[in-house]
Design an enzyme around this catalytic site. Structure first.
Site, PDB file in Angstrom:
ATOM      1  N   LYS A   1     -24.829  -2.892 -30.927  1.00 35.51           N
ATOM      2  CA  LYS A   1     -23.758  -1.903 -30.693  1.00 35.51           C
ATOM      3  C   LYS A   1     -22.522  -2.089 -31.659  1.00 35.51           C
ATOM      4  O   LYS A   1     -22.124  -3.273 -31.712  1.00 35.51           O
ATOM      5  CB  LYS A   1     -23.131  -1.977 -29.212  1.00 35.51           C
ATOM      6  CG  LYS A   1     -22.121  -1.260 -28.874  1.00 35.51           C
ATOM      7  CD  LYS A   1     -21.668  -1.189 -27.553  1.00 35.51           C
ATOM      8  CE  LYS A   1     -20.664  -0.357 -26.965  1.00 35.51           C
ATOM      9  NZ  LYS A   1     -20.337  -0.455 -25.837  1.00 35.51           N
TER      10      LYS A   1
ATOM     11  N   ARG B   1     -14.223   7.160 -23.861  1.00 43.55           N
ATOM     12  CA  ARG B   1     -13.007   6.197 -23.330  1.00 43.55           C
ATOM     13  C   ARG B   1     -12.087   7.231 -22.731  1.00 43.55           C
ATOM     14  O   ARG B   1     -11.498   6.901 -21.734  1.00 43.55           O
ATOM     15  CB  ARG B   1     -12.310   5.423 -24.671  1.00 43.55           C
ATOM     16  CG  ARG B   1     -13.187   4.384 -25.160  1.00 43.55           C
ATOM     17  CD  ARG B   1     -12.466   3.596 -26.413  1.00 43.55           C
ATOM     18  NE  ARG B   1     -13.506   2.622 -26.773  1.00 43.55           N
ATOM     19  CZ  ARG B   1     -13.500   1.854 -28.011  1.00 43.55           C
ATOM     20  NH1 ARG B   1     -12.386   2.185 -28.890  1.00 43.55           N
ATOM     21  NH2 ARG B   1     -14.277   1.398 -28.630  1.00 43.55           N
TER      22      ARG B   1
ATOM     23  N   GLU C   1     -29.467  -9.785 -33.717  1.00 44.54           N
ATOM     24  CA  GLU C   1     -29.184  -9.419 -32.371  1.00 44.54           C
ATOM     25  C   GLU C   1     -30.221  -9.181 -31.172  1.00 44.54           C
ATOM     26  O   GLU C   1     -30.362  -9.445 -30.097  1.00 44.54           O
ATOM     27  CB  GLU C   1     -27.957  -8.090 -32.176  1.00 44.54           C
ATOM     28  CG  GLU C   1     -26.546  -8.463 -32.844  1.00 44.54           C
ATOM     29  CD  GLU C   1     -25.876  -9.297 -31.593  1.00 44.54           C
ATOM     30  OE1 GLU C   1     -26.463  -9.490 -30.416  1.00 44.54           O
ATOM     31  OE2 GLU C   1     -24.659  -9.521 -31.734  1.00 44.54           O
TER      32      GLU C   1
ATOM     33  N   LYS D   1     -26.648   1.749 -30.964  1.00 46.67           N
ATOM     34  CA  LYS D   1     -25.598   2.682 -30.564  1.00 46.67           C
ATOM     35  C   LYS D   1     -24.594   2.296 -31.748  1.00 46.67           C
ATOM     36  O   LYS D   1     -24.160   1.318 -32.179  1.00 46.67           O
ATOM     37  CB  LYS D   1     -25.113   2.236 -29.329  1.00 46.67           C
ATOM     38  CG  LYS D   1     -23.914   3.067 -28.893  1.00 46.67           C
ATOM     39  CD  LYS D   1     -23.560   2.282 -27.531  1.00 46.67           C
ATOM     40  CE  LYS D   1     -22.148   3.148 -26.974  1.00 46.67           C
ATOM     41  NZ  LYS D   1     -21.795   2.495 -25.657  1.00 46.67           N
TER      42      LYS D   1
ATOM     43  N   TYR E   1     -25.706  13.318 -24.043  1.00 53.67           N
ATOM     44  CA  TYR E   1     -24.959  14.199 -23.088  1.00 53.67           C
ATOM     45  C   TYR E   1     -25.498  15.494 -23.050  1.00 53.67           C
ATOM     46  O   TYR E   1     -25.130  16.505 -22.161  1.00 53.67           O
ATOM     47  CB  TYR E   1     -23.571  14.372 -23.468  1.00 53.67           C
ATOM     48  CG  TYR E   1     -22.827  12.909 -23.232  1.00 53.67           C
ATOM     49  CD1 TYR E   1     -22.539  12.472 -22.183  1.00 53.67           C
ATOM     50  CD2 TYR E   1     -22.639  12.363 -24.294  1.00 53.67           C
ATOM     51  CE1 TYR E   1     -21.718  11.018 -22.014  1.00 53.67           C
ATOM     52  CE2 TYR E   1     -22.223  10.829 -24.484  1.00 53.67           C
ATOM     53  CZ  TYR E   1     -21.760  10.216 -23.142  1.00 53.67           C
ATOM     54  OH  TYR E   1     -21.326   9.282 -23.212  1.00 53.67           O
TER      55      TYR E   1
HETATM   56  C1  PBG Z   1     -18.245   0.362 -22.722  1.00 51.18           C
HETATM   57  C2  PBG Z   1     -19.161   1.598 -23.337  1.00 51.18           C
HETATM   58  C3  PBG Z   1     -18.844   2.488 -24.306  1.00 51.18           C
HETATM   59  C4  PBG Z   1     -19.749   3.508 -24.549  1.00 51.18           C
HETATM   60  C5  PBG Z   1     -20.719   3.039 -23.667  1.00 51.18           C
HETATM   61  N1  PBG Z   1     -20.445   2.244 -22.958  1.00 51.18           N
HETATM   62  C6  PBG Z   1     -17.494   2.515 -25.044  1.00 51.18           C
HETATM   63  C7  PBG Z   1     -16.738   1.347 -25.807  1.00 51.18           C
HETATM   64  O1  PBG Z   1     -17.619   0.449 -26.161  1.00 51.18           O
HETATM   65  O2  PBG Z   1     -15.865   1.212 -26.069  1.00 51.18           O
HETATM   66  C8  PBG Z   1     -19.674   4.399 -25.363  1.00 51.18           C
HETATM   67  C9  PBG Z   1     -20.622   5.552 -24.935  1.00 51.18           C
HETATM   68  C10 PBG Z   1     -20.022   6.995 -25.703  1.00 51.18           C
HETATM   69  O3  PBG Z   1     -19.269   6.810 -26.680  1.00 51.18           O
HETATM   70  O4  PBG Z   1     -20.732   7.956 -25.526  1.00 51.18           O
HETATM   71  N2  PBG Z   1     -18.894  -0.777 -23.268  1.00 51.18           N
END
Ligand code: PBG
Length: 331
Positions: free
Chosen positions: A201, A211, A240, A255, A320
């Site tokens: 990630k 957020r 990782e 991600k 989404y």
């Molecule tokens: C939180 C989390 C995030 C997303 C999924 N879980 C945001 C972040 O790490 O700040 C992002 C998903 C998205 O942007 O659609 N740990």
């Protein structure tokens, strides 16, 4: 082996729709989709998320209705994210451990509505519950500490499993959390609860609308670069993934999505394990903005990007656009 023109004409199989169907190398079906949903308090509430046109936060009744819709559409799994009321957010994110928190009630509402007809993935990280918007606990300098955070994440994961979650998805990027969560699930009598780790990630600029949706954006000071990965790194992503697999991850997630398809490909080729990708909120917003500006046709853009994930080697995609895509693929 490719011959030469005119014996070989690569356009020959492209001439008709039936032939293109026959020669197609990759298939995309609703079963490839995981639908992320935002949960909010109340009854009969639908709150549109401003930065994600077409996406809303739903109260529990709405979440149950979306779950039924997903079953009808052939979408096999939902991912849940709570918008925790501000009054319940704290330094330590204690609300994450409340057996009656929004997330746990959403899991139960879906189970009541759909039984085992759909999978429920729950996100493990503290950012929807902390008053500072970081995914873990802070020391006095504001650094997100690893081992103490992992201890809380384990309890958060157990809380979600106890509520009935099928897949625990740690998105926090702490070191060692997959092993700690796996061991705790085994000991607590949840041997079949899966772990899909957000293995690679990245500290990305594409998470902004998410957020907003969970209400952590305005609270977050600074960035998440001390735990999320540097977008410049690919070898590190392989390390990782190797660690998370060794620690007991059933599947690994990359991600964001489209900007990181090279990582998907390398992970798939190297490890030959189920790889998932998250087409994140900023990617969704970009596609919607392009469609709204007339720069492309929404349905075609959505299906092309989702096919790209499959072609790169994904077993499934969090998006989404899942309900739209499932409808298009059905029709
Ligand atoms: C939180 C989390 C995030 C997303 C999924 N879980 C945001 C972040 O790490 O700040 C992002 C998903 C998205 O942007 O659609 N740990």
């Amino acid at each position: 082996m490719t011959g030469s023109y005119p014996a070989t004409r690569l356009r020959r199989p492209r001439a008709t729709a039936w032939s293109r169907a026959l020669y197609r190398e990759t298939v995309l079906t609703p079963a490839d989709l995981i639908w992320p949903l935002f949960v909010t308090e109340g009854k009969g509430v639908e709150e549109p998320v401003g930065s994600l046109p077409g996406v809303s936060r739903w109260s529990l009744d709405g979440i149950a209705a979306r779950a039924k819709e997903a079953v009808t559409l052939g979408i096999p799994c939902l991912a849940l994210f709570p918008n925790t009321p501000v009054s319940l957010r704290s330094d330590q994110g204690d609300e994450a451990l409340n057996p009656d928190n929004l997330m746990c009630r959403a899991v139960k509402a879906i189970r009541d509505a759909c039984g085992n007809d759909i999978g429920i993935l729950t996100d493990v990280a503290l950012d929807p519950y902390t008053s500072h918007g970081q995914d873990g606990l802070l020391d006095l300098e504001g650094y997100v500490v690893n081992d103490d955070t992992v201890a809380v994440l384990v309890d958060q994961a157990l809380n979600q499993a106890q509520a009935g979650a099928d897949i625990i998805a740690p998105s926090d990027m702490m070191d060692g959390r997959v092993k700690a969560i796996r061991m705790a699930l085994e000991m607590a009598g949840h041997p079949n609860v899966q772990i899909m780790s957000y293995a690679a990630k990245y500290a990305s600029a594409f998470y902004g609308p998410f957020r907003d949706a969970v209400g952590s954006g305005g609270l977050l000071k600074g960035d998440k670069k001390s735990y999320q990965m540097d977008p410049a790194n690919a070898e590190e992503a392989l390390r990782e993934v190797a660690l998370d697999l060794a620690e007991g991850a059933d599947g690994v997630m990359i991600k964001p999505g489209l900007p990181y398809l090279d990582i998907v490909r390398r992970v798939k080729e190297r490890f030959e394990v189920p790889v998932f990708a998250y087409q994140v909120s900023g990617e969704y917003a970009m596609l919607e903005a392009a469609a709204a500006a007339g720069a492309g046709e929404r349905d075609a853009l959505v299906l092309e990007t989702l096919m790209a994930f499959k072609r790169a080697g994904c077993a499934g995609v969090l998006t989404y656009h899942a309900p739209l895509a499932a409808r298009l693929l059905d029709g």
